[in-house]
Structures are given as structure tokens and as C-alpha cells.
Motif scaffolding. Structure first.
Motif, short mmCIF file in Angstrom:
data_model
loop_
_atom_site.label_atom_id
_atom_site.label_comp_id
_atom_site.label_asym_id
_atom_site.label_seq_id
_atom_site.Cartn_x
_atom_site.Cartn_y
_atom_site.Cartn_z
N GLN A 9 -33.45 -11.79 41.62
CA GLN A 9 -33.38 -12.36 42.97
C GLN A 9 -32.38 -13.52 43.02
O GLN A 9 -31.83 -13.81 44.07
CB GLN A 9 -34.77 -12.86 43.41
N ALA A 10 -32.17 -14.17 41.88
CA ALA A 10 -31.20 -15.27 41.78
C ALA A 10 -29.83 -14.75 41.34
O ALA A 10 -28.97 -15.53 40.94
CB ALA A 10 -31.70 -16.33 40.81
N ASN A 11 -29.64 -13.45 41.38
CA ASN A 11 -28.39 -12.79 41.01
C ASN A 11 -28.06 -12.97 39.52
O ASN A 11 -26.90 -13.09 39.14
CB ASN A 11 -27.24 -13.26 41.90
N ILE A 12 -29.11 -13.01 38.70
CA ILE A 12 -28.97 -13.09 37.24
C ILE A 12 -29.41 -11.76 36.66
O ILE A 12 -30.53 -11.30 36.91
CB ILE A 12 -29.82 -14.23 36.66
N HIS A 13 -28.52 -11.13 35.89
CA HIS A 13 -28.82 -9.81 35.34
C HIS A 13 -30.02 -9.86 34.40
O HIS A 13 -30.03 -10.60 33.42
CB HIS A 13 -27.61 -9.25 34.61
N CYS A 14 -31.03 -9.08 34.71
CA CYS A 14 -32.21 -8.95 33.85
C CYS A 14 -32.83 -7.60 34.14
O CYS A 14 -32.94 -7.19 35.30
CB CYS A 14 -33.22 -10.06 34.15
N GLN A 15 -33.19 -6.90 33.10
CA GLN A 15 -33.85 -5.60 33.29
C GLN A 15 -34.98 -5.40 32.28
O GLN A 15 -35.33 -4.28 31.94
CB GLN A 15 -32.84 -4.46 33.22
N THR A 16 -35.54 -6.51 31.81
CA THR A 16 -36.59 -6.39 30.81
C THR A 16 -37.81 -5.65 31.33
O THR A 16 -38.44 -4.90 30.58
CB THR A 16 -37.02 -7.78 30.28
N CYS A 17 -38.16 -5.82 32.59
CA CYS A 17 -39.32 -5.12 33.14
C CYS A 17 -39.08 -3.61 33.15
O CYS A 17 -39.95 -2.83 32.76
CB CYS A 17 -39.67 -5.62 34.53
N ARG A 18 -37.89 -3.20 33.56
CA ARG A 18 -37.57 -1.77 33.58
C ARG A 18 -37.57 -1.19 32.18
O ARG A 18 -38.09 -0.11 31.94
CB ARG A 18 -36.22 -1.51 34.24
N ASP A 19 -37.00 -1.92 31.23
CA ASP A 19 -36.93 -1.43 29.86
C ASP A 19 -38.32 -1.27 29.24
O ASP A 19 -38.52 -0.40 28.40
CB ASP A 19 -36.08 -2.37 29.01
N CYS A 55 -41.69 -10.24 31.12
CA CYS A 55 -40.90 -10.94 32.14
C CYS A 55 -40.66 -12.39 31.73
O CYS A 55 -41.60 -13.16 31.56
CB CYS A 55 -41.60 -10.89 33.49
N PRO A 56 -39.39 -12.81 31.57
CA PRO A 56 -39.11 -14.17 31.13
C PRO A 56 -39.45 -15.24 32.17
O PRO A 56 -39.56 -16.41 31.84
CB PRO A 56 -37.60 -14.15 30.83
N GLU A 57 -39.63 -14.86 33.41
CA GLU A 57 -39.93 -15.82 34.47
C GLU A 57 -41.37 -15.71 34.98
O GLU A 57 -41.73 -16.38 35.94
CB GLU A 57 -38.96 -15.63 35.65
N ASP A 58 -42.16 -14.86 34.36
CA ASP A 58 -43.55 -14.64 34.80
C ASP A 58 -43.60 -14.33 36.30
O ASP A 58 -44.41 -14.86 37.04
CB ASP A 58 -44.40 -15.87 34.46
N ALA A 59 -42.69 -13.44 36.72
CA ALA A 59 -42.55 -13.12 38.13
C ALA A 59 -43.27 -11.84 38.55
O ALA A 59 -43.19 -11.45 39.71
CB ALA A 59 -41.06 -12.99 38.48
#
Length: 73
Positions: A9-19, A55-59
Motif C-alpha cells: 500500500q506504501a508502494n514498497i515491493h513485498c510478496q511474502t504473504c503470496r509466497d 507479514c513483516p508489517e503485521d498487516a
């Protein structure tokens, strides 16, 4: 449920949840000029919680169907 403080949402690439999602219920559809934001296919989600744990942000939160539907009077 994926909350607003998700890195994507902050335009930072992250796909750990999908992986981490073995049933592949989390998708990252491409967006023009922005990082892909995860979307959950609720009908495919097993509620295993693997995405929550990584999730690194507990989101990410797991909610039941009853919690997501408004109460009827």
C-alpha cells in the motif's frame, strides 16, 4: 483481511504473504506505475494463517465469515 499499513500500500515491493500461501489464495495483480497490492480470494483461503506469520508489517488478520458480515436486526 489486509490492512492499510501493508508495505505494498506504501508502494514498497513485498510478496511474502503470496509466497507463503500454499493454496495460492493471495494474488498480486499488476498495476500500472505502482507496486502490485495483494488481493485475497476468500473462497480459496483455508484460514491456515501462513500469511499472517510472515507479514513483516503485521498487516494481515484472519476473520471469520460472521465477523465480516453485518449483524441483522
Amino acid at each position: 483481511m489486509i490492512r492499510d499499513h501493508c508495505l505494498a500500500q506504501a508502494n514498497i515491493h513485498c510478496q511474502t504473504c503470496r509466497d507463503a500461501c500454499e493454496p495460492m489464495a493471495i494474488r498480486l495483480p499488476p498495476r500500472l506505475a505502482h507496486v502490485a497490492v495483494p488481493e485475497i480470494a476468500e473462497d480459496e483461503c483455508t484460514g491456515c494463517g501462513a500469511c499472517v506469520a510472515v507479514c513483516p508489517e503485521d498487516a494481515i488478520s484472519l476473520i471469520t465469515q460472521e465477523q465480516s458480515e453485518p449483524a441483522h436486526a
